[in-house]
Design a protein around this motif. Sequence first.
Motif, PDB file in Angstrom:
ATOM      1  N   ILE A  29       0.830  -1.209   0.000  1.00 25.29           N
ATOM      2  CA  ILE A  29       0.000   0.000   0.000  1.00 25.29           C
ATOM      3  C   ILE A  29       0.863   1.257   0.000  1.00 25.29           C
ATOM      4  N   ALA A  30       1.960   1.221   0.755  1.00 25.56           N
ATOM      5  CA  ALA A  30       2.785   2.417   0.930  1.00 25.56           C
ATOM      6  C   ALA A  30       3.787   2.633  -0.189  1.00 25.56           C
ATOM      7  N   SER A  31       4.058   1.600  -0.986  1.00 25.47           N
ATOM      8  CA  SER A  31       5.141   1.689  -1.975  1.00 25.47           C
ATOM      9  C   SER A  31       4.984   2.851  -2.968  1.00 25.47           C
ATOM     10  N   PRO A  32       3.786   3.155  -3.489  1.00 24.05           N
ATOM     11  CA  PRO A  32       3.694   4.284  -4.423  1.00 24.05           C
ATOM     12  C   PRO A  32       4.115   5.610  -3.801  1.00 24.05           C
ATOM     13  N   SER A  33       3.628   5.880  -2.583  1.00 22.39           N
ATOM     14  CA  SER A  33       3.981   7.150  -1.943  1.00 22.39           C
ATOM     15  C   SER A  33       5.451   7.178  -1.548  1.00 22.39           C
ATOM     16  N   LEU A  34       5.994   6.044  -1.131  1.00 24.74           N
ATOM     17  CA  LEU A  34       7.412   5.997  -0.761  1.00 24.74           C
ATOM     18  C   LEU A  34       8.299   6.238  -1.973  1.00 24.74           C
ATOM     19  N   MET A  35       7.923   5.667  -3.103  1.00 25.26           N
ATOM     20  CA  MET A  35       8.693   5.907  -4.322  1.00 25.26           C
ATOM     21  C   MET A  35       8.600   7.367  -4.753  1.00 25.26           C
ATOM     22  N   PHE A  38      21.375  25.692 -16.740  1.00 23.28           N
ATOM     23  CA  PHE A  38      20.268  25.202 -15.926  1.00 23.28           C
ATOM     24  C   PHE A  38      19.280  24.378 -16.751  1.00 23.28           C
ATOM     25  N   MET A  39      19.197  24.644 -18.046  1.00 21.92           N
ATOM     26  CA  MET A  39      18.372  23.805 -18.906  1.00 21.92           C
ATOM     27  C   MET A  39      18.965  22.406 -19.009  1.00 21.92           C
ATOM     28  N   ALA A  40      20.283  22.324 -19.113  1.00 16.59           N
ATOM     29  CA  ALA A  40      20.950  21.018 -19.193  1.00 16.59           C
ATOM     30  C   ALA A  40      20.720  20.205 -17.929  1.00 16.59           C
ATOM     31  N   VAL A  41      20.886  20.837 -16.770  1.00 17.22           N
ATOM     32  CA  VAL A  41      20.707  20.097 -15.509  1.00 17.22           C
ATOM     33  C   VAL A  41      19.236  19.735 -15.300  1.00 17.22           C
ATOM     34  N   ALA A  42      18.332  20.601 -15.761  1.00 21.14           N
ATOM     35  CA  ALA A  42      16.897  20.298 -15.649  1.00 21.14           C
ATOM     36  C   ALA A  42      16.539  19.070 -16.477  1.00 21.14           C
ATOM     37  N   LEU A  43      17.100  18.960 -17.667  1.00 21.18           N
ATOM     38  CA  LEU A  43      16.828  17.812 -18.532  1.00 21.18           C
ATOM     39  C   LEU A  43      17.367  16.522 -17.925  1.00 21.18           C
ATOM     40  N   ILE A  44      18.527  16.597 -17.274  1.00 24.34           N
ATOM     41  CA  ILE A  44      19.090  15.399 -16.635  1.00 24.34           C
ATOM     42  C   ILE A  44      18.187  14.944 -15.500  1.00 24.34           C
ATOM     43  N   TYR A  45      17.771  15.880 -14.639  1.00 21.84           N
ATOM     44  CA  TYR A  45      16.842  15.521 -13.555  1.00 21.84           C
ATOM     45  C   TYR A  45      15.551  14.933 -14.124  1.00 21.84           C
ATOM     46  N   TRP A  46      15.067  15.513 -15.189  1.00 22.72           N
ATOM     47  CA  TRP A  46      13.811  15.054 -15.803  1.00 22.72           C
ATOM     48  C   TRP A  46      13.935  13.613 -16.277  1.00 22.72           C
ATOM     49  N   VAL A  47      15.018  13.297 -16.948  1.00 20.17           N
ATOM     50  CA  VAL A  47      15.226  11.928 -17.446  1.00 20.17           C
ATOM     51  C   VAL A  47      15.349  10.947 -16.286  1.00 20.17           C
ATOM     52  N   VAL A  48      16.081  11.331 -15.255  1.00 17.76           N
ATOM     53  CA  VAL A  48      16.237  10.454 -14.085  1.00 17.76           C
ATOM     54  C   VAL A  48      14.876  10.174 -13.447  1.00 17.76           C
ATOM     55  N   VAL A  49      14.055  11.204 -13.311  1.00 15.73           N
ATOM     56  CA  VAL A  49      12.732  11.040 -12.712  1.00 15.73           C
ATOM     57  C   VAL A  49      11.852  10.154 -13.590  1.00 15.73           C
ATOM     58  N   ILE A  50      11.934  10.308 -14.904  1.00 15.70           N
ATOM     59  CA  ILE A  50      11.163   9.454 -15.814  1.00 15.70           C
ATOM     60  C   ILE A  50      11.553   7.994 -15.631  1.00 15.70           C
ATOM     61  N   VAL A  51      12.849   7.726 -15.508  1.00  9.85           N
ATOM     62  CA  VAL A  51      13.331   6.348 -15.323  1.00  9.85           C
ATOM     63  C   VAL A  51      12.768   5.754 -14.038  1.00  9.85           C
ATOM     64  N   THR A  64      10.186   6.780 -12.315  1.00 12.13           N
ATOM     65  CA  THR A  64       8.733   6.689 -12.398  1.00 12.13           C
ATOM     66  C   THR A  64       8.314   5.406 -13.108  1.00 12.13           C
ATOM     67  N   ARG A  65       9.060   5.044 -14.142  1.00  8.28           N
ATOM     68  CA  ARG A  65       8.792   3.793 -14.848  1.00  8.28           C
ATOM     69  C   ARG A  65       9.057   2.593 -13.945  1.00  8.28           C
ATOM     70  N   LEU A 121       6.444  -0.424 -12.658  1.00 11.24           N
ATOM     71  CA  LEU A 121       6.713  -1.866 -12.741  1.00 11.24           C
ATOM     72  C   LEU A 121       6.632  -2.519 -11.366  1.00 11.24           C
ATOM     73  N   LEU A 122       7.126  -1.810 -10.341  1.00 14.08           N
ATOM     74  CA  LEU A 122       7.058  -2.340  -8.977  1.00 14.08           C
ATOM     75  C   LEU A 122       5.616  -2.483  -8.522  1.00 14.08           C
ATOM     76  N   GLU A 123       4.801  -1.495  -8.817  1.00 18.18           N
ATOM     77  CA  GLU A 123       3.389  -1.558  -8.440  1.00 18.18           C
ATOM     78  C   GLU A 123       2.693  -2.729  -9.127  1.00 18.18           C
ATOM     79  N   LEU A 124       2.984  -2.941 -10.390  1.00 14.43           N
ATOM     80  CA  LEU A 124       2.382  -4.067 -11.109  1.00 14.43           C
ATOM     81  C   LEU A 124       2.768  -5.392 -10.469  1.00 14.43           C
ATOM     82  N   ARG A 125       4.027  -5.503 -10.073  1.00 12.55           N
ATOM     83  CA  ARG A 125       4.504  -6.768  -9.482  1.00 12.55           C
ATOM     84  C   ARG A 125       3.862  -6.992  -8.109  1.00 12.55           C
ATOM     85  N   LEU A 126       3.783  -5.947  -7.310  1.00 16.94           N
ATOM     86  CA  LEU A 126       3.223  -6.080  -5.977  1.00 16.94           C
ATOM     87  C   LEU A 126       1.711  -6.350  -6.022  1.00 16.94           C
TER      88      LEU A 126
END
Length: 221
Positions: A147-153, A192-205, A207-208, A212-217
């Motif tokens: 139950i808590a895994s989505p909010s913890l992630m 700052f645009m470059a660093v924003a894009l890096i953070y964005w990609v990391v968050v997308i990864v 989030t994906r 997958l974790l939610e589907l498995r649980l």
Amino acid sequence: MEFDVDYTLGLFPILLKYLGTTMEMALWGFAMALVLSLILAIVRVFRVPLIHWLAMLYISFFRGTPLLVQLFLLYYGLPQVFPIFVGMDAFTAAVVGLTLHFAAYMAESIRAAILGIHKSQMEAALSIGMSRLQAMQRIILPQAARIASPSLMNYFIDMIKSTSLAFTFGVAELMGKAQMEASSSFRFFESFMAVALIYWVVVIVFTRLQHLLELRLNRAY
């Protein structure tokens, strides 16, 4: 001054070298916050005398004050009052600050997840001779984790972004390096645009990975 695409692209290899520092802070902070939040949640669920009120005070303070203020109190304020903290380096201060801040939020998520498990399961465990601690460990917490895994992630993703505040201490991480590059070249938008894009990609990864974790649980349900 026009936007310099070549300069922006040239920043990515430089900034990515510091992604490891950012992720190390986030992973250490999340691991320690998870342990601390679990303790706080259990203390609140079982309403342990005295400690329960201390836990509520802790959660109230760290949820009610800005993270940046907490980091400054930890790194600049505590050494003035407690000399033992004088030798604490900036990286450690950032990790401890992230731990204390996010543990307060994560504790409430875990507590809500535990309370979301029907009390009949605890009663059934006690009826077959389990102690409350055994029932919590073997029956309640595994279900509460789902139950808590989505909010913890979500808190982990937020922690990754919050590591950017560590540059105020001089920690050489993604945001800190971007700030240095911008100051030296005066290409603030590109940096700052470059660093924003890096953070964005990391968050997308992540989030994906969360999806997958939610589907498995949830597969068994």
